[in-house]
Write a protein that holds these residues in place. Structure first.
Motif, PDB file in Angstrom:
ATOM      1  N   ASP A   1       7.348  -7.904 -10.580  1.00 33.21           N
ATOM      2  CA  ASP A   1       6.581  -7.344  -9.466  1.00 33.21           C
ATOM      3  C   ASP A   1       6.278  -8.492  -8.501  1.00 33.21           C
ATOM      4  O   ASP A   1       6.284  -9.659  -8.897  1.00 33.21           O
ATOM      5  N   GLU A   2       6.040  -8.191  -7.249  1.00 30.16           N
ATOM      6  CA  GLU A   2       5.783  -9.227  -6.242  1.00 30.16           C
ATOM      7  C   GLU A   2       6.876 -10.295  -6.312  1.00 30.16           C
ATOM      8  O   GLU A   2       6.597 -11.501  -6.342  1.00 30.16           O
TER       9      GLU A   2
ATOM     10  N   GLY B   1       0.793  -1.223   0.000  1.00 33.02           N
ATOM     11  CA  GLY B   1       0.000   0.000   0.000  1.00 33.02           C
ATOM     12  C   GLY B   1       0.825   1.273   0.000  1.00 33.02           C
ATOM     13  O   GLY B   1       0.288   2.367   0.090  1.00 33.02           O
ATOM     14  N   SER B   2       2.150   1.165  -0.124  1.00 35.30           N
ATOM     15  CA  SER B   2       2.996   2.366  -0.122  1.00 35.30           C
ATOM     16  C   SER B   2       2.989   3.055  -1.483  1.00 35.30           C
ATOM     17  O   SER B   2       3.470   4.170  -1.619  1.00 35.30           O
ATOM     18  N   GLY B   3       2.441   2.365  -2.489  1.00 39.57           N
ATOM     19  CA  GLY B   3       2.378   2.958  -3.825  1.00 39.57           C
ATOM     20  C   GLY B   3       3.423   2.404  -4.781  1.00 39.57           C
ATOM     21  O   GLY B   3       3.720   3.029  -5.804  1.00 39.57           O
ATOM     22  N   LYS B   4       3.959   1.243  -4.484  1.00 37.20           N
ATOM     23  CA  LYS B   4       5.002   0.649  -5.340  1.00 37.20           C
ATOM     24  C   LYS B   4       4.538   0.417  -6.769  1.00 37.20           C
ATOM     25  O   LYS B   4       5.170   0.852  -7.711  1.00 37.20           O
ATOM     26  N   THR B   5       3.428  -0.290  -6.899  1.00 33.83           N
ATOM     27  CA  THR B   5       3.013  -0.681  -8.239  1.00 33.83           C
ATOM     28  C   THR B   5       2.619   0.551  -9.057  1.00 33.83           C
ATOM     29  O   THR B   5       2.949   0.657 -10.231  1.00 33.83           O
ATOM     30  N   TYR B   6       1.954   1.477  -8.408  1.00 34.94           N
ATOM     31  CA  TYR B   6       1.564   2.728  -9.084  1.00 34.94           C
ATOM     32  C   TYR B   6       2.825   3.449  -9.580  1.00 34.94           C
ATOM     33  O   TYR B   6       2.933   3.833 -10.732  1.00 34.94           O
ATOM     34  N   SER B   7       3.793   3.592  -8.678  1.00 33.03           N
ATOM     35  CA  SER B   7       5.012   4.325  -9.013  1.00 33.03           C
ATOM     36  C   SER B   7       5.861   3.565 -10.024  1.00 33.03           C
ATOM     37  O   SER B   7       6.483   4.164 -10.900  1.00 33.03           O
ATOM     38  N   LEU B   8       5.854   2.246  -9.889  1.00 27.49           N
ATOM     39  CA  LEU B   8       6.547   1.422 -10.883  1.00 27.49           C
ATOM     40  C   LEU B   8       5.948   1.711 -12.257  1.00 27.49           C
ATOM     41  O   LEU B   8       6.667   1.866 -13.251  1.00 27.49           O
TER      42      LEU B   8
ATOM     43  N   CYS C   1      10.600  -5.849  -7.670  1.00 27.43           N
ATOM     44  CA  CYS C   1       9.697  -5.057  -6.836  1.00 27.43           C
ATOM     45  C   CYS C   1       9.100  -5.945  -5.745  1.00 27.43           C
ATOM     46  O   CYS C   1       8.622  -7.049  -6.039  1.00 27.43           O
ATOM     47  N   THR C   2       9.124  -5.491  -4.505  1.00 23.38           N
ATOM     48  CA  THR C   2       8.561  -6.326  -3.433  1.00 23.38           C
ATOM     49  C   THR C   2       8.210  -5.513  -2.198  1.00 23.38           C
ATOM     50  O   THR C   2       8.722  -4.418  -1.996  1.00 23.38           O
ATOM     51  N   GLN C   3       7.339  -6.087  -1.353  1.00 22.53           N
ATOM     52  CA  GLN C   3       7.110  -5.485  -0.031  1.00 22.53           C
ATOM     53  C   GLN C   3       7.838  -6.269   1.041  1.00 22.53           C
ATOM     54  O   GLN C   3       7.803  -5.891   2.198  1.00 22.53           O
ATOM     55  N   ARG C   4       8.456  -7.369   0.675  1.00 24.67           N
ATOM     56  CA  ARG C   4       9.122  -8.217   1.650  1.00 24.67           C
ATOM     57  C   ARG C   4      10.570  -8.463   1.258  1.00 24.67           C
ATOM     58  O   ARG C   4      10.906  -9.537   0.769  1.00 24.67           O
TER      59      ARG C   4
ATOM     60  N   PRO D   1       2.362 -10.604 -11.363  1.00 22.99           N
ATOM     61  CA  PRO D   1       1.572 -11.591 -10.606  1.00 22.99           C
ATOM     62  C   PRO D   1       0.246 -11.063 -10.054  1.00 22.99           C
ATOM     63  O   PRO D   1      -0.597 -11.842  -9.666  1.00 22.99           O
ATOM     64  N   ASN D   2       0.074  -9.741 -10.004  1.00 20.30           N
ATOM     65  CA  ASN D   2      -1.173  -9.194  -9.452  1.00 20.30           C
ATOM     66  C   ASN D   2      -2.091  -8.588 -10.502  1.00 20.30           C
ATOM     67  O   ASN D   2      -3.014  -7.851 -10.156  1.00 20.30           O
ATOM     68  N   SER D   3      -1.808  -8.840 -11.751  1.00 20.20           N
ATOM     69  CA  SER D   3      -2.602  -8.263 -12.853  1.00 20.20           C
ATOM     70  C   SER D   3      -2.703  -6.738 -12.731  1.00 20.20           C
ATOM     71  O   SER D   3      -3.764  -6.164 -12.947  1.00 20.20           O
ATOM     72  N   ASP D   4      -1.597  -6.097 -12.350  1.00 23.12           N
ATOM     73  CA  ASP D   4      -1.630  -4.651 -12.135  1.00 23.12           C
ATOM     74  C   ASP D   4      -1.376  -3.850 -13.406  1.00 23.12           C
ATOM     75  O   ASP D   4      -1.625  -2.654 -13.445  1.00 23.12           O
ATOM     76  N   MET D   5      -0.823  -4.508 -14.440  1.00 24.92           N
ATOM     77  CA  MET D   5      -0.431  -3.755 -15.639  1.00 24.92           C
ATOM     78  C   MET D   5      -1.290  -4.127 -16.850  1.00 24.92           C
ATOM     79  O   MET D   5      -0.911  -3.870 -17.980  1.00 24.92           O
ATOM     80  N   THR D   6      -2.431  -4.726 -16.578  1.00 23.17           N
ATOM     81  CA  THR D   6      -3.223  -5.252 -17.692  1.00 23.17           C
ATOM     82  C   THR D   6      -3.949  -4.164 -18.484  1.00 23.17           C
ATOM     83  O   THR D   6      -4.485  -4.431 -19.548  1.00 23.17           O
TER      84      THR D   6
END
Ligand code: ATP
Ligand code: MG
Length: 494
Positions: free
Chosen positions: A362-363, A167-174, A401-404, A194-199
């Motif tokens: 990502d992820e 929720g820090s905005g990684k995918t958006y900023s990526l 890209c990761t949160q962990r 992996p999260n279908s964020d760029m579809t």
């Protein structure tokens, strides 16, 4: 009586604290130390400072600042007069810190005055430094509001680590970074998503200015989005998998499953099956056990297999300017690992072609984890580690890209020369990141615990200097998306 003395003491202390000079000293002309009054202090870590003396002006950046107690005698107070409270030592508080000179003639200086630089001064310096390489405008400087900040496109010939808590905005900023790379450079991009964020990367968002929207529409045809269903299906063929991947998929161990493993080799050698159907329908009677294994594991029901017409994602790896692999649309973990491994393995195999490509994962804790849960994921991780270690010279650049951070294979992160760090509340994750990527200034890393949505520290070859920034708006639509928090609204509103 005591009250009076206390007041007197406080007034004296406040007066002395205000008299502290804001001055900086550098013995090498590159790093400096400074002191300044706490009141009205405008020199936060990451902030910009102007250092001035008879020798000229230098722009600096504060890297750390702390509160220090000093004896008033140190700042010139001689203890004259005063009642009982001030007859003894007077301890006052001051800001002390360190920083680096960003622009200057490199000569040492002593007791230069220090003040916050104005946004105009910072902006002028950044504009001056913009070289011939493409600049990627991604947002603005957080500590010099209104000053646009661009990443250096040339810095993407290194691996990049992009991290921040969920929720820090990684995918958006990526997305902001990738859009700019597509708009301003000719670098090819392959995205494991992996999260279908760029579809929805082809679609322009509302509110984007028309010239940019037009440029994006012109680009959009070159964006190939492969997803689990539809015409441009995310699929691959059995023959596109290497021998190791085939064995991993079938959970065959070369020692424990000697016979079946040998049979797999023989089938592949003899009949060169194109597809899983060929494989299952093969003539060799000895293959019965293998076929059973395929069915028991449900591999024949995976949707990821290319049917007659479908063009495999592996076959089209080199074609599109940008290839989005919507791993989130696949049904199982195994399929995700299979595709990731096949893509990374194929890119590595083709390294001799020396076609620069940015491989975005990502992820990444799911694609190349520190403890792979199965053989297919282990294989994908191995490929990623090899690319991290040796891919750069062949033009294979990773963006991970990761949160962990602690859940991604360590040897991948440690090979990164660029960092984009977003909010990270976990001190352990921050310390780990700082340890692996020591080029990021410690004092600025620490600030990540209080970053807001869309704020980041960028450091490494992609940034002219380690900068605290705020990412700007996306051009294309976001895909996937979080579950909307409708449940948080009052029951009376609809
Ligand atoms: N700069 C920004 N401006 C406006 N909205 C933003 C910005 N950055 C992120 N958001 C929004 O904040 C939400 C979370 O962002 P995002 O999905 O990028 O986080 P994330 O760090 O990738 O999270 P996760 O680790 O869970 O995937 C999204 O709804 C996104 O649209
Ligand atoms: Mg995300």
């Amino acid at each position: 009586m005591i009250h009076d003395h206390l007041e007197e003491y406080r007034a004296l202390r406040a007066g002395l604290e205000e008299r502290i000079l804001a001055i900086a000293t550098s013995v090498d002309g590159r790093r400096f130390e400074f002191q300044a009054p706490l009141k009205g202090l405008e020199l936060p870590p990451g902030g910009y400072a102007m250092l001035e003396d008879a020798g000229g002006r230098r722009l600096g950046q504060v890297l750390s600042v702390r509160l220090e107690h000093v004896d008033a005698a140190e700042v010139g107070w001689e203890g004259t007069g005063g009642g009982p409270a001030v007859r003894s030592r007077v301890e006052i508080r001051a800001a002390r810190g360190e920083g680096v000179v960003l622009a200057g003639d490199g000569t040492p200086f002593h007791d230069a005055t220090i003040r916050a630089a104005t946004p105009e001064e910072v902006g002028a310096w950044l504009a001056e430094g913009a070289g011939a390489r493409a600049r990627l405008p991604v947002g603005e400087l957080r500590l010099a509001p209104g000053v646009p900040f661009s990443l250096d496109a040339g810095g993407f010939d290194r691996h990049t680590f992009f991290c921040g808590q969920s929720g820090s905005g990684k995918t958006y900023s990526l997305g902001v970074v990738l859009e700019q790379l597509l708009l301003e450079t000719s670098l090819r991009i392959v995205i494991l998503d992996p999260n279908s964020d760029m579809t929805r990367l082809r679609e322009v968002r509302d509110g984007v200015d028309e010239p940019t929207a037009a440029r994006w529409r012109a680009l959009a045809d070159g964006i190939d989005i492969r997803t689990g269903t539809g015409d441009a299906r995310l699929c691959l063929r059995l023959r596109e998998l290497g021998r190791e991947a085939q064995a991993a998929m079938l959970r065959l161990d070369p020692v424990a499953d000697r016979e079946e493993h040998a049979e797999l080799d023989a089938v592949v050698e003899d009949t060169r099956p194109e597809s899983l159907e060929d494989f299952l329908g093969g003539a060799r009677p000895q293959s019965r056990q293998l076929a059973q294994r395929v069915r028991n594991l449900g591999i024949d029901r995976w949707r990821v297999w290319a049917r007659e017409s479908g063009e495999s994602a592996i076959a089209s790896l080199g074609d599109a300017r940008c290839l989005v692999l919507d791993l989130g649309s696949l049904d199982s973990r195994e399929e995700l690992a299979l595709v990731s491994g096949a893509v990374l393995g194929t890119l590595w195999e083709r390294r001799a072609e020396r076609q620069p490509v940015l491989i975005v994962i990502d992820e990444a804790h799911n694609v190349c984890p520190s403890h792979p849960p199965d053989a297919l994921t282990a294989l994908a991780t191995e490929h990623a580690v090899r690319i991290a270690a040796e891919g750069r010279k062949f033009g294979l650049y990773l963006l991970v890209c990761t949160q962990r951070p602690q859940k991604v294979q360590e040897n991948i992160i440690s090979q990164c020369d660029n960092l984009v760090l977003m909010r990270m509340a976990s001190a352990a994750d921050l310390a780990y990141t700082g340890e692996l990527l020591s080029f990021a200034p410690h004092g600025l890393l620490e600030g990540a615990t209080s970053f807001r949505l869309g704020e980041a520290l960028v450091a490494g070859k992609l940034a002219s200097h380690p900068a605290l920034i705020r990412f700007g708006r996306r051009v294309a639509e976001e895909g996937g998306g979080d579950v909307e928090a409708r449940w948080a609204r009052g029951t009376l509103t609809t």
